[in-house]
Write an enzyme that holds these catalytic residues in place. Structure first.
Site, PDB file in Angstrom:
ATOM      1  N   VAL A 177      11.975  -0.897 -38.990  1.00 62.75           N
ATOM      2  CA  VAL A 177      11.184  -2.105 -39.249  1.00 62.75           C
ATOM      3  C   VAL A 177       9.847  -2.021 -38.529  1.00 62.75           C
ATOM      4  O   VAL A 177       8.818  -2.471 -39.019  1.00 62.75           O
ATOM      5  CB  VAL A 177      11.969  -3.374 -38.843  1.00 62.75           C
ATOM      6  CG1 VAL A 177      11.086  -4.614 -38.912  1.00 62.75           C
ATOM      7  CG2 VAL A 177      13.195  -3.548 -39.751  1.00 62.75           C
ATOM      8  N   LEU A 185       9.151  -3.260 -35.415  1.00 65.98           N
ATOM      9  CA  LEU A 185       8.858  -4.403 -34.532  1.00 65.98           C
ATOM     10  C   LEU A 185       7.849  -5.382 -35.132  1.00 65.98           C
ATOM     11  O   LEU A 185       6.970  -5.896 -34.437  1.00 65.98           O
ATOM     12  CB  LEU A 185       8.382  -3.901 -33.160  1.00 65.98           C
ATOM     13  CG  LEU A 185       9.439  -3.107 -32.389  1.00 65.98           C
ATOM     14  CD1 LEU A 185       8.805  -2.251 -31.307  1.00 65.98           C
ATOM     15  CD2 LEU A 185      10.471  -4.042 -31.766  1.00 65.98           C
ATOM     16  N   ASN A 207      12.303 -10.692 -25.754  1.00 62.69           N
ATOM     17  CA  ASN A 207      12.102  -9.250 -25.822  1.00 62.69           C
ATOM     18  C   ASN A 207      10.608  -8.981 -25.984  1.00 62.69           C
ATOM     19  O   ASN A 207       9.961  -9.550 -26.872  1.00 62.69           O
ATOM     20  CB  ASN A 207      12.892  -8.658 -26.992  1.00 62.69           C
ATOM     21  CG  ASN A 207      12.769  -7.148 -27.076  1.00 62.69           C
ATOM     22  OD1 ASN A 207      11.780  -6.619 -27.579  1.00 62.69           O
ATOM     23  ND2 ASN A 207      13.779  -6.447 -26.609  1.00 62.69           N
ATOM     24  N   CYS A 241       9.077   1.546 -27.343  1.00 60.03           N
ATOM     25  CA  CYS A 241       7.825   1.536 -28.110  1.00 60.03           C
ATOM     26  C   CYS A 241       7.017   2.795 -27.781  1.00 60.03           C
ATOM     27  O   CYS A 241       6.999   3.252 -26.639  1.00 60.03           O
ATOM     28  CB  CYS A 241       6.977   0.323 -27.733  1.00 60.03           C
ATOM     29  SG  CYS A 241       7.820  -1.244 -27.845  1.00 60.03           S
ATOM     30  N   THR A 258      18.753   1.784 -30.164  1.00 61.19           N
ATOM     31  CA  THR A 258      19.246   2.598 -31.280  1.00 61.19           C
ATOM     32  C   THR A 258      19.043   4.093 -31.061  1.00 61.19           C
ATOM     33  O   THR A 258      18.142   4.517 -30.349  1.00 61.19           O
ATOM     34  CB  THR A 258      18.532   2.196 -32.589  1.00 61.19           C
ATOM     35  OG1 THR A 258      17.123   2.307 -32.380  1.00 61.19           O
ATOM     36  CG2 THR A 258      18.888   0.783 -33.003  1.00 61.19           C
TER      37      THR A 258
END
Length: 301
Positions: free
Chosen positions: A71, A73, A99, A129, A192
């Site tokens: 996705v 973020l 978050n 990130c 993940t």
């Protein structure tokens, strides 16, 4: 009746269950299906200093034993979040964990500084990130970078800081030690695992991004192992996650050393999973004679 309260970095939750970032929005979408008052905490989707569009589609795919997403973020940015989502969540008797994501140290610090004056309970820093200044490497894959970003964020944070660890590393304990050294109040894991899926008929990648984060039951044994390793390495509390679908899964994480658990992918196919898990933990405690959650945390050695 068992006392399901837990205290994470000085913040008391009514039970040890929260939602995994990115699987629950900011609670608004799920509030029609889930009683948010029933949850120990709600962890919001990642929030950045400016709106992020996310990755091109397709960006979600089903895989054996779970799902894969890229996705990217997508989020409306901190201004909309503070104006819309915090007031909504404050209507409920649950803790708010925000978050935070960013592409540079400055991005993270800007969001954390903005949240210092907001009525939220804890911050979860997503260090998966890509750090644009370091050529795209994730902060969470380099111990020095992880320690540096933790230290930087702590300078601005008024709330306890949870550092969310990536499993895409050689040694998860090295990363946990790094963020603990940087002043983290707690850690959450696992994020993940990086995966890929190819459509053999179209002979193309299923996701536009080529790779994506794999989550769901398929990652649970890896997550339990990593939580156990970290629990036996650092002294700060752990929020365990990765493939938790049932109360039995959640108890496994608690026995491995997590002080609380986070439910992600299961929300998509069973919106009431978090409530069922909270009730299941309480029933397990009653059956096994545990008066309080900490009595069973990390007892498997």
């Amino acid at each position: 009746m068992a006392d399901t309260r837990v205290t994470i970095a000085g913040v008391e939750w009514k039970n040890p269950v929260t939602t995994a970032s990115g699987t629950f929005g900011s609670g608004t979408e799920f509030s029609e299906f889930v009683d948010l008052n029933h949850l120990g905490a709600v962890t919001t989707k990642g929030v950045a200093n400016v709106p992020w569009e996310g990755n091109p589609t397709p960006r979600v795919a089903e895989v054996y034993g779970g799902m894969m997403n890229a996705v990217g973020l997508q989020n409306p940015g901190i201004d909309v979040f503070c104006e819309r989502d915090i007031p909504f969540l404050r209507k409920y008797d649950t803790k708010i964990i925000v978050n935070v994501c960013g592409r540079s140290e400055e991005d993270y610090c800007e969001v954390v500084e903005r949240l210092a004056s907001e009525d939220v309970d804890m911050l979860e820093i997503n260090i998966s990130c890509p750090n644009v200044k370091e050529g795209g490497i994730a902060f969470g894959q380099n111990p020095k970078a992880a320690e540096t970003i933790t230290r930087a964020v702590k300078k601005y944070a008024k709330q306890p800081v949870i550092m969310k660890l990536s499993p895409n590393v050689t040694d998860i304990t090295e990363m946990a030690r790094a963020v603990e050294a940087g002043g983290a109040d707690a850690v959450s894991l696992i994020n993940t695992l990086t995966g890929m899926k190819i459509d053999i008929n179209r002979k193309q990648f299923v996701l536009a991004n080529k790779t994506g984060g794999v989550s769901g039951p398929v990652v649970k044994p890896i997550a339990v192992r990593m939580v156990y390793q970290v629990a036996n390495t650092v002294k700060i509390p752990i929020i365990g996650m990765g493939g938790i679908s049932t109360w039995e899964d959640a108890v496994e994480f608690l026995l491995a050393g997590a002080s609380a658990v986070s439910v992600g992918t299961a929300n998509f196919y069973n919106p009431k999973a978090t409530e069922e898990i909270a009730d299941g933990i309480a029933a397990y405690m009653d059956r096994n004679g545990y008066a309080a959650v900490p009595e069973m945390v990390g007892i498997v050695k």
